[in-house]
Write a protein that holds these residues in place. Sequence first.
Motif, short mmCIF file in Angstrom:
data_model
loop_
_atom_site.label_atom_id
_atom_site.label_comp_id
_atom_site.label_asym_id
_atom_site.label_seq_id
_atom_site.Cartn_x
_atom_site.Cartn_y
_atom_site.Cartn_z
N ALA A 90 -6.52 -6.01 -0.52
CA ALA A 90 -6.13 -5.51 0.80
C ALA A 90 -6.44 -6.53 1.89
CB ALA A 90 -6.87 -4.20 1.11
N ALA A 141 -2.84 0.42 -4.31
CA ALA A 141 -2.55 -0.97 -3.95
C ALA A 141 -1.59 -1.60 -4.94
CB ALA A 141 -3.85 -1.77 -3.90
N GLN A 198 0.84 -1.19 0.00
CA GLN A 198 0.00 0.00 0.00
C GLN A 198 0.88 1.24 0.00
OE1 GLN A 198 -2.67 -0.35 3.35
NE2 GLN A 198 -3.93 -1.89 2.31
#
Length: 137
Positions: free
Chosen positions: A111, A105, A85
């Motif tokens: 995530a 990302a 990230q």
Amino acid sequence: MTQPSIFGGDAGKRGLEEGASFTPRFGPDGLIVCVVRAAEDGEILMVAYMNEEALRLTLETGQAHYWSRSRREIWRKGATSGQTQTVADIRVDCDQDALLLAIEAGGDGGACHTGRRSCFYRRLSQDRAGPRLTFVE
């Protein structure tokens, strides 16, 4: 030995709400909640926690670091999963006890540790049988 804080001290109510000094208010457990969203479309991806060191590392490197409450250690997002990230923007709420990160990302764009893009992949609904979860993917 603990490093001295790089963040401002007590700014008072007016300073917290209207001032330009970044004075994050960590809770009694030393943590601040961090909502993480995708920079490109605003989708909420996850909620995590940072302690002072994780926040400092995030600011220094531009890569999101969090405090794992279960493992009781700092982790750089993507260190093992590849789901990095890169921080595009950080916002702080009115009383500086919550952060909102916009991230780009890396890896497969996910995530969630389950492999999904977002940790919020189920919806709560309720009927006569009571509450239940349904998948929204």
